[in-house]
Design a protein around this motif. Structure first.
Motif, PDB file in Angstrom:
ATOM      1  N   SER A   1       0.792  -1.225   0.000  1.00 21.64           N
ATOM      2  CA  SER A   1       0.000   0.000   0.000  1.00 21.64           C
ATOM      3  C   SER A   1       0.824   1.275   0.000  1.00 21.64           C
ATOM      4  CB  SER A   1      -0.901   0.019   1.238  1.00 21.64           C
ATOM      5  OG  SER A   1      -0.090   0.092   2.410  1.00 21.64           O
ATOM      6  N   GLY A   2       2.057   1.192   0.531  1.00 22.57           N
ATOM      7  CA  GLY A   2       2.845   2.403   0.724  1.00 22.57           C
ATOM      8  C   GLY A   2       2.668   2.994   2.107  1.00 22.57           C
TER       9      GLY A   2
ATOM     10  N   CYS B   1      -4.141   3.584  -1.858  1.00 22.76           N
ATOM     11  CA  CYS B   1      -3.203   2.459  -1.928  1.00 22.76           C
ATOM     12  C   CYS B   1      -2.345   2.531  -3.196  1.00 22.76           C
ATOM     13  CB  CYS B   1      -3.967   1.144  -1.892  1.00 22.76           C
ATOM     14  SG  CYS B   1      -2.929  -0.313  -2.087  1.00 22.76           S
ATOM     15  N   GLN B   2      -1.052   2.248  -3.030  1.00 22.18           N
ATOM     16  CA  GLN B   2      -0.109   2.321  -4.153  1.00 22.18           C
ATOM     17  C   GLN B   2       0.057   1.001  -4.904  1.00 22.18           C
ATOM     18  OE1 GLN B   2       1.673   5.382  -4.940  1.00 22.18           O
ATOM     19  NE2 GLN B   2      -0.059   5.994  -3.680  1.00 22.18           N
ATOM     20  N   PHE B   3      -0.653  -0.041  -4.507  1.00 20.00           N
ATOM     21  CA  PHE B   3      -0.532  -1.352  -5.153  1.00 20.00           C
ATOM     22  C   PHE B   3      -0.978  -1.260  -6.594  1.00 20.00           C
ATOM     23  CE2 PHE B   3      -2.258  -5.892  -5.476  1.00 20.00           C
ATOM     24  CZ  PHE B   3      -0.997  -6.444  -5.691  1.00 20.00           C
ATOM     25  N   GLU B   4      -0.084  -1.638  -7.513  1.00 24.88           N
ATOM     26  CA  GLU B   4      -0.363  -1.455  -8.944  1.00 24.88           C
ATOM     27  C   GLU B   4      -1.296  -2.515  -9.512  1.00 24.88           C
ATOM     28  OE1 GLU B   4       3.313  -1.171 -11.032  1.00 24.88           O
ATOM     29  OE2 GLU B   4       3.860   0.767 -10.136  1.00 24.88           O
TER      30      GLU B   4
ATOM     31  N   LYS C   1      -4.876 -13.083  -3.401  1.00 20.16           N
ATOM     32  CA  LYS C   1      -5.805 -12.296  -4.222  1.00 20.16           C
ATOM     33  C   LYS C   1      -6.481 -11.257  -3.340  1.00 20.16           C
ATOM     34  CE  LYS C   1      -9.370 -12.779  -7.779  1.00 20.16           C
ATOM     35  NZ  LYS C   1     -10.308 -13.711  -8.458  1.00 20.16           N
ATOM     36  N   PRO C   2      -5.839 -10.115  -3.149  1.00 17.54           N
ATOM     37  CA  PRO C   2      -6.415  -9.091  -2.270  1.00 17.54           C
ATOM     38  C   PRO C   2      -7.786  -8.641  -2.751  1.00 17.54           C
ATOM     39  CG  PRO C   2      -4.632  -8.192  -3.612  1.00 17.54           C
ATOM     40  CD  PRO C   2      -4.590  -9.671  -3.783  1.00 17.54           C
TER      41      PRO C   2
END
Length: 214
Positions: A152-153, A207-210, A195-196
């Motif tokens: 997430s960062g 969230c920073q998840f790409e 698998k979020p």
């Protein structure tokens, strides 16, 4: 590893966590400081649910160091043999019970260094006890927090110590006390490993998840 979230984004993220669960609680069953130490020590490489099942009866009969020593290692094993590494954990619990009596008057100490002097108690376990029982803003980084922090960062870091520092340095002060539980629960039920559940994630926008899932 995601880039560290900005301070405004961190405030939004933890405000959402707070709105959803103002007083998050740990899921390990315990009745006092001693049983909390034991439960957390037993939880290494085991699930909270599995530990709770094993300790439900145990803590009814051995909720103090004295009673744990009276039960003995063999008696303790009978209660915890469904938990991974139960033999080594039983040895540690009996030893830490004796040390608590000999060196701390039977009381669980409230310092990290003293807690970490107990067999089977590492920094993560000590931080859980400091946070949950002594209400200190200690951050116990487990696999869930490590994953959430990096995806997430919120708290990027190459190891648990770095993630712990990132939480301490970047989470707004008023959210430090409960940050540990919010992040664990988020990782356990929403930001799961394979698998979020990004579609129902309350912090998706920041969230920073790409590779977000639908």
């Amino acid at each position: 590893m995601a880039k560290q979230l900005s301070y405004p984004a961190m405030r939004r993220v933890f405000a959402r966590f707070h709105d959803l669960e103002p007083e998050p609680k740990g899921e390990l069953h315990h009745v006092n400081a001693f049983t909390l130490v034991v439960a957390v020590a037993l939880s290494a490489q085991a699930t909270d649910a599995g530990v709770n099942k094993a300790t439900r009866r145990l803590f009814e009969i051995a909720d103090t160091p004295e009673r744990m020593l009276a039960l003995g290692e063999a008696g303790l094993i009978e209660h915890i043999k469904t938990i991974g590494l139960f033999r080594n954990k039983a040895k540690n619990v009996i030893r830490l019970s004796q040390i608590l009596l000999d060196e701390f008057g039977g009381q669980v100490p409230s310092s990290r260094a003293a807690l970490q002097s107990l067999p089977g108690v590492g920094r993560k376990t000590a931080n859980v006890v400091l946070n949950m029982w002594f209400h200190q803003p200690a951050q116990a980084v487990d696999t869930h927090i490590f994953r959430v922090g990096n995806r997430s960062g919120i708290a990027p870091g190459r190891d648990e110590a770095a993630v712990e520092r990132a939480i301490e340095d970047n989470v707004p002060a008023e959210y430090q006390q409960h940050a540990h539980h919010w992040l664990i629960l988020h990782g356990r039920y929403i930001c799961i490993a394979r698998k979020p559940k990004c579609g129902i994630c309350p912090i998706r926008d920041d969230c920073q998840f790409e590779d977000k899932t639908p």
